[in-house]
Scaffold this motif. Sequence first.
Motif, PDB file in Angstrom:
ATOM      1  N   TYR A  20      30.082  -6.551   8.776  1.00  0.00           N
ATOM      2  CA  TYR A  20      30.131  -7.803   8.019  1.00  0.00           C
ATOM      3  C   TYR A  20      29.606  -8.924   8.907  1.00  0.00           C
ATOM      4  O   TYR A  20      30.385  -9.533   9.647  1.00  0.00           O
ATOM      5  N   GLN A  79      24.726   6.667  -2.133  1.00  0.00           N
ATOM      6  CA  GLN A  79      26.052   6.067  -1.965  1.00  0.00           C
ATOM      7  C   GLN A  79      25.887   4.583  -2.261  1.00  0.00           C
ATOM      8  O   GLN A  79      25.075   3.917  -1.616  1.00  0.00           O
ATOM      9  N   VAL A  80      26.628   4.078  -3.243  1.00  0.00           N
ATOM     10  CA  VAL A  80      26.454   2.679  -3.635  1.00  0.00           C
ATOM     11  C   VAL A  80      27.764   1.911  -3.515  1.00  0.00           C
ATOM     12  O   VAL A  80      28.849   2.486  -3.605  1.00  0.00           O
ATOM     13  N   ILE A  81      27.644   0.611  -3.307  1.00  0.00           N
ATOM     14  CA  ILE A  81      28.848  -0.212  -3.270  1.00  0.00           C
ATOM     15  C   ILE A  81      29.057  -0.847  -4.644  1.00  0.00           C
ATOM     16  O   ILE A  81      28.104  -1.057  -5.399  1.00  0.00           O
ATOM     17  N   GLY A  82      30.323  -1.092  -4.965  1.00  0.00           N
ATOM     18  CA  GLY A  82      30.680  -1.598  -6.287  1.00  0.00           C
ATOM     19  C   GLY A  82      31.060  -3.071  -6.261  1.00  0.00           C
ATOM     20  O   GLY A  82      30.890  -3.772  -5.263  1.00  0.00           O
ATOM     21  N   GLU A  83      31.574  -3.535  -7.395  1.00  0.00           N
ATOM     22  CA  GLU A  83      32.032  -4.921  -7.537  1.00  0.00           C
ATOM     23  C   GLU A  83      33.193  -5.177  -6.583  1.00  0.00           C
ATOM     24  O   GLU A  83      34.167  -4.416  -6.583  1.00  0.00           O
ATOM     25  N   PRO A  84      33.157  -6.267  -5.822  1.00  0.00           N
ATOM     26  CA  PRO A  84      34.307  -6.534  -4.950  1.00  0.00           C
ATOM     27  C   PRO A  84      35.544  -6.887  -5.766  1.00  0.00           C
ATOM     28  O   PRO A  84      35.449  -7.481  -6.840  1.00  0.00           O
ATOM     29  N   SER A  85      36.677  -6.460  -5.249  1.00  0.00           N
ATOM     30  CA  SER A  85      37.955  -6.787  -5.866  1.00  0.00           C
ATOM     31  C   SER A  85      38.676  -7.694  -4.879  1.00  0.00           C
ATOM     32  O   SER A  85      39.019  -7.286  -3.772  1.00  0.00           O
ATOM     33  N   ASP A  86      38.859  -8.961  -5.273  1.00  0.00           N
ATOM     34  CA  ASP A  86      39.471  -9.935  -4.362  1.00  0.00           C
ATOM     35  C   ASP A  86      40.891  -9.523  -3.990  1.00  0.00           C
ATOM     36  O   ASP A  86      41.630  -8.962  -4.803  1.00  0.00           O
ATOM     37  N   CYS A  87      41.278  -9.853  -2.768  1.00  0.00           N
ATOM     38  CA  CYS A  87      42.678  -9.706  -2.372  1.00  0.00           C
ATOM     39  C   CYS A  87      43.528 -10.538  -3.326  1.00  0.00           C
ATOM     40  O   CYS A  87      43.181 -11.684  -3.640  1.00  0.00           O
ATOM     41  N   THR A 113      35.135 -18.304  -1.054  1.00  0.00           N
ATOM     42  CA  THR A 113      34.101 -17.475  -1.690  1.00  0.00           C
ATOM     43  C   THR A 113      33.459 -16.575  -0.638  1.00  0.00           C
ATOM     44  O   THR A 113      33.636 -16.789   0.566  1.00  0.00           O
ATOM     45  N   ARG A 114      32.701 -15.618  -1.105  1.00  0.00           N
ATOM     46  CA  ARG A 114      32.048 -14.686  -0.195  1.00  0.00           C
ATOM     47  C   ARG A 114      31.110 -15.431   0.740  1.00  0.00           C
ATOM     48  O   ARG A 114      30.296 -16.230   0.288  1.00  0.00           O
ATOM     49  N   MET A 163      27.085 -12.353   4.014  1.00  0.00           N
ATOM     50  CA  MET A 163      27.322 -11.056   3.378  1.00  0.00           C
ATOM     51  C   MET A 163      26.531 -10.880   2.089  1.00  0.00           C
ATOM     52  O   MET A 163      26.899 -10.073   1.222  1.00  0.00           O
ATOM     53  N   PHE A 217      25.679  -7.547   0.361  1.00  0.00           N
ATOM     54  CA  PHE A 217      26.677  -6.750  -0.359  1.00  0.00           C
ATOM     55  C   PHE A 217      26.609  -7.042  -1.859  1.00  0.00           C
ATOM     56  O   PHE A 217      27.477  -7.701  -2.420  1.00  0.00           O
ATOM     57  N   LEU A 276      24.558   1.824   0.090  1.00  0.00           N
ATOM     58  CA  LEU A 276      25.284   1.548   1.330  1.00  0.00           C
ATOM     59  C   LEU A 276      24.377   1.732   2.554  1.00  0.00           C
ATOM     60  O   LEU A 276      24.453   0.946   3.509  1.00  0.00           O
ATOM     61  N   LEU A 319      38.070  -5.999  -1.348  1.00  0.00           N
ATOM     62  CA  LEU A 319      37.802  -4.564  -1.245  1.00  0.00           C
ATOM     63  C   LEU A 319      36.522  -4.272  -2.015  1.00  0.00           C
ATOM     64  O   LEU A 319      36.376  -4.715  -3.163  1.00  0.00           O
ATOM     65  N   PRO A 336      34.527  -1.194  -3.559  1.00  0.00           N
ATOM     66  CA  PRO A 336      34.508   0.256  -3.796  1.00  0.00           C
ATOM     67  C   PRO A 336      33.179   0.842  -3.332  1.00  0.00           C
ATOM     68  O   PRO A 336      32.146   0.170  -3.363  1.00  0.00           O
TER      69      PRO A 336
END
Lengths: 243, 243
Positions: free
Chosen positions: A142, A200-208, A216-217, A221, A224, A230, B195, B197
Amino acid sequence: MSPPDSVTSPDSYPVTNVNKVKRVHERGRYDKETVHAILDAALVCHIAYVIDGRPYCTPTSFWREGSHLYWHGSSASRMIRSQKEGVDVCLTVTHLDALVMARSGFHHSVNYRAVMAFGKAHVIDDPEEKLKLMDRFIDRIYPGRSKLIRQPNKQEFKATTMIGMEIEMASGKIRDKHVADEEEDYEGVPAWSALYPVRQVIGEPSDCARQLPGLTRPDEMSDFVPGARLDEVMSKTYRRTFG
Amino acid sequence: MSPPDSVTSPDSYPVTNVNKVKRVHERGRYDKETVHAILDAALVCHIAYVIDGRPYCTPTSFWREGSHLYWHGSSASRMIRSQKEGVDVCLTVTHLDALVMARSGFHHSVNYRAVMAFGKAHVIDDPEEKLKLMDRFIDRIYPGRSKLIRQPNKQEFKATTMIGMEIEMASGKIRDKHVADEEEDYEGVPAWSALYPVRQVIGEPSDCARQLPGLTRPDEMSDFVPGARLDEVMSKTYRRTFG
């Protein structure tokens, strides 16, 4: 046969009986550019090591700086304990790129990019170097993040072991082609044959759930993007951090 | 601490000093249902073995039948030669499920499902058993395909070595949770935390350029839908072939 420049060129890793690609040897690559590109596209590697004569294979995150590889672990973990004295390891990275369905079992295959890197793992004892590496471990994945987060406290610093290894030997191995059957099978075997890409792909981020309002991001980054590969994101973040 | 049923239950692999999960031990799983589900969702594993005291880590395709694992190789490959006599190996499978960005470096993590399986690899010498396994290796990935393709000829049969291993010990390890920070960091560290995925997906098939006219994808391969997760496809094809 090893490539002609394998031993003398500073751009290639030396080829020995340990790292020479024997099976389908024309897939072997020893030049640093290829080997490093395969390594830098990966987040996770598998590390083989020996304890009491028995092999272990442990997955872990890692990164490269020059011809050094680094990874970390809890100071309590078996792997790290065994590596404290400087032990032989083989660090392997594999990217699966496609399934290849041929007209015979023998020619079924997968496309892949893989590297096996050999060297002696050693613990990073110097506290300043260790702290720097801990930051770079975060930034490598990151970019810029080590500046945003809390620095390790004493307990965390003590509980973390950073491990380094100089690559003594390495070999890359790549298969990057379509179905390749025996000549007589193309017409003689009526089996649907195809190549399925794999990525291998990354998905939608899920906020804490306890995100502070207004955050915000970070711009660093921006690679991403949901749906991004990936391996491509890792290659980009690598260049952002290490140039 | 090992789970209470670890040694006595037939539903679990025995826990010993070799396979006991030590780092973050609460992530350890030894029950066969969990261990097998992680194995059966994978196409590729990494196998660690020792030659002349030196560890090697090789990626390869594999599959499970009961408590046996199987893989193959060219009879010429170094790995297979070294395993002919029945040598200790550690076969590891790793599924990367998410990147977890926390508010301290220490709590950055990845979600994953991994298995380390330990046993002695041996060559399958019996020709009938070997032929059966070669078919099942294809069918395990592409249900029913061994019936559609050309069977191995003498040369291919000789050039292929099938390797088997009974799982003597195994441990699964799973992280499946969101950001988990130190309590004081949730409000004290203004870093966007999330996070992402990660999943391995299959793409649109690309037909062999020399496809015979009129051939279409076999019904048994209906799980191979572009965009499908490879781990889910592998789990389904496993059940199609092995029930």
